[in-house]
Scaffold this active site. Structure first.
Site, short mmCIF file in Angstrom:
data_model
loop_
_atom_site.label_atom_id
_atom_site.label_comp_id
_atom_site.label_asym_id
_atom_site.label_seq_id
_atom_site.Cartn_x
_atom_site.Cartn_y
_atom_site.Cartn_z
N HIS A 142 0.82 -1.22 0.00
CA HIS A 142 0.00 0.00 0.00
C HIS A 142 0.85 1.27 0.00
O HIS A 142 1.96 1.28 0.54
CB HIS A 142 -1.01 -0.01 1.15
CG HIS A 142 -0.45 0.03 2.53
ND1 HIS A 142 -0.15 1.20 3.20
CD2 HIS A 142 -0.14 -0.97 3.41
CE1 HIS A 142 0.31 0.92 4.40
NE2 HIS A 142 0.33 -0.39 4.56
N ASP B 203 -0.25 4.40 1.07
CA ASP B 203 -0.56 5.42 2.09
C ASP B 203 0.18 5.15 3.39
O ASP B 203 0.65 4.03 3.66
CB ASP B 203 -2.07 5.49 2.34
CG ASP B 203 -2.65 4.20 2.91
OD1 ASP B 203 -2.29 3.11 2.41
OD2 ASP B 203 -3.44 4.27 3.87
N GLU C 25 -5.01 1.83 2.81
CA GLU C 25 -4.97 0.60 3.62
C GLU C 25 -5.13 0.94 5.09
O GLU C 25 -5.78 0.23 5.85
CB GLU C 25 -3.64 -0.14 3.39
CG GLU C 25 -3.57 -1.55 3.96
CD GLU C 25 -3.14 -1.62 5.43
OE1 GLU C 25 -3.30 -2.68 6.05
OE2 GLU C 25 -2.64 -0.61 5.97
N GLU C 26 -4.52 2.06 5.47
CA GLU C 26 -4.43 2.41 6.90
C GLU C 26 -5.76 2.88 7.49
O GLU C 26 -5.87 3.07 8.69
CB GLU C 26 -3.37 3.49 7.11
CG GLU C 26 -1.96 3.07 6.70
CD GLU C 26 -1.33 2.06 7.65
OE1 GLU C 26 -2.02 1.58 8.57
OE2 GLU C 26 -0.14 1.74 7.45
N HIS D 183 3.61 2.60 13.13
CA HIS D 183 2.64 3.60 13.59
C HIS D 183 3.14 4.37 14.81
O HIS D 183 2.34 4.85 15.61
CB HIS D 183 1.27 2.96 13.88
CG HIS D 183 0.65 2.30 12.67
ND1 HIS D 183 -0.66 1.95 12.59
CD2 HIS D 183 1.18 1.95 11.48
CE1 HIS D 183 -0.90 1.39 11.41
NE2 HIS D 183 0.20 1.38 10.72
ZN LIG Z 1 0.93 -1.40 6.34
#
Ligand SMILES: [Zn+2]
Length: 380
Positions: free
Chosen positions: A76, A78, A139-140, A352
């Site tokens: 992904h 993003d 995706e996030e 994250h």
């Molecule tokens: Zn990821």
């Protein structure tokens, strides 16, 4: 055969381009440009219309040099926040940000591996079938790019998503997830003058939550209450509270049982809170909405893709564990759409957070495993 310096440089180039969810256009256009330069067909789908973003999912196709079956890749584009103006640097084989932002190796490390594998296949004239790639958006924020991906463009029946932590693990199983939205309606009243004329929605919600079992339910089921919103002032008996939670499980029955339990806690709490006002009986109300976030995936230990990756890892003298995780990923949707997809780690850690880092040796290992996997796919 993997050009390690080029892989590192390209990862940093991608990371330097801001791409929060729904704003992946700039990084997508770079990928399109770079992929077309080496002969790929590139196209975008309309997923951006569904998510209100600035670009859709990017599909990249590289023609095979043999008539071997096609192979699918996805990562992904993003990133989460804080992810604007990321300044990556490498020290002692580890890539990090400057500590004020995430690194964004989730998932630019995977995107860069896919690009490097394609370049290496071409430069070394390695036999391969068509390579079909989905560089996804959003995706996030709930796997939305994959959810709305136009899968008709893909003919591959198996492939790999590169979007997890260590290449020591091949993720085969991810849970189903269900989101729950509770709206508790009480009765507003002045908290100083006549609190007995009100029903506190906060009290109802707290009764419900304190009666509830959540957290780790069993080895394959988890549950959480993640958001509580409500209240206006200290002198008002609260009229409305919104509570949002989730349940995840590898077993649909267990998931449904936990969803039922959480609903019951709210409905039972509401029943306990009644008042009579001006001869009229009033009671708390709870509105419950549930929404399926994504369906579980289980690629299977004996599936073609699992065996292919295990063989590739073995050929290179490495080891990999078949793994079950509590998180979802784009592969949940691709498997649902009929592409048998496992998820291999790229060497990224502390995702994250501003401490996120990428272990370059692991990223390179992942790239080598993928190159060998594609080569084996053409041999089988
Ligand atoms: Zn990821």
């Amino acid at each position: 055969m993997i050009n390690q310096d080029r892989l590192t440089e390209y990862t940093m180039d991608l990371i330097r381009i801001d791409s929060p969810s729904k704003q992946e256009k700039e990084v997508a256009m770079k990928l399109k440009h770079d992929m077309e330069k080496i002969g790929a067909d590139c196209s975008f789908d309309n997923a951006d219309k569904k998510v209100n973003g600035n670009i859709g999912n990017l599909t990249v196709k590289i023609r095979g040099n043999t008539d071997a079956p096609p192979f699918f890749f996805s990562s992904h584009m993003d990133t989460v926040s804080p992810g604007i103006g990321i300044k990556p640097h490498v020290k002692d084989g580890i890539m990090r940000s400057d500590g004020t932002t995430i690194l964004g190796s989730d998932d630019k490390s995977g995107v860069a591996i896919i690009v490097e594998v394609i370049k290496s296949l071409q430069e070394n004239n390695i036999p391969h079938g068509d390579i079909e790639v989905a560089f996804t958006i959003c995706e996030e924020i709930g796997l939305l790019g994959a959810k709305y991906y136009d899968v008709n463009q893909i003919s591959a029946k198996h492939g790999i998503v590169l979007d997890s932590s260590t290449p020591d693990r091949l993720v085969l199983r991810c849970p189903s997830a269900e989101d729950l939205y509770f709206t508790v309606q009480g009765v507003e009243a002045h908290a100083g003058l006549c609190p007995e004329d009100g029903i506190s929605a906060i009290k109802v919600a707290s009764d419900a939550i304190s009666a509830m079992t959540f957290g780790r339910i069993d080895h394959e089921t988890t549950s959480n209450i993640g958001i509580i919103k409500g209240g206006v002032a200290t002198n008002i008996v609260t009229g409305k509270v919104e509570v949002v939670g989730e349940v995840r499980s590898h077993d649909e029955q267990k998931l449904n049982a936990q969803v039922y339990h959480m609903k019951e806690c709210f409905l039972n709490a509401a029943k306990k809170h009644k008042i009579v006002l001006n001869g009229q009986q009033l009671e708390a109300k709870v509105d419950v909405e549930t929404q399926r976030a994504y369906d579980r995936m289980d690629v299977g230990d004996e599936s073609f893709i699992t065996k292919l990756v295990l063989q590739a890892v073995d050929n290179l003298g490495h080891k990999v564990k078949l793994y079950t995780t509590g998180g979802g990923c784009d592969a949940n949707y691709f498997n649902k759409f009929g592409i048998s997809c496992a998820n291999l780690g790229t060497g990224m850690y502390e995702l994250h957070t501003v401490n996120e880092y990428l272990v370059l040796e692991e990223q390179q290992r992942c790239a080598k495993i993928m190159l060998e996997t594609v080569r084996l796919n053409a041999e089988n």
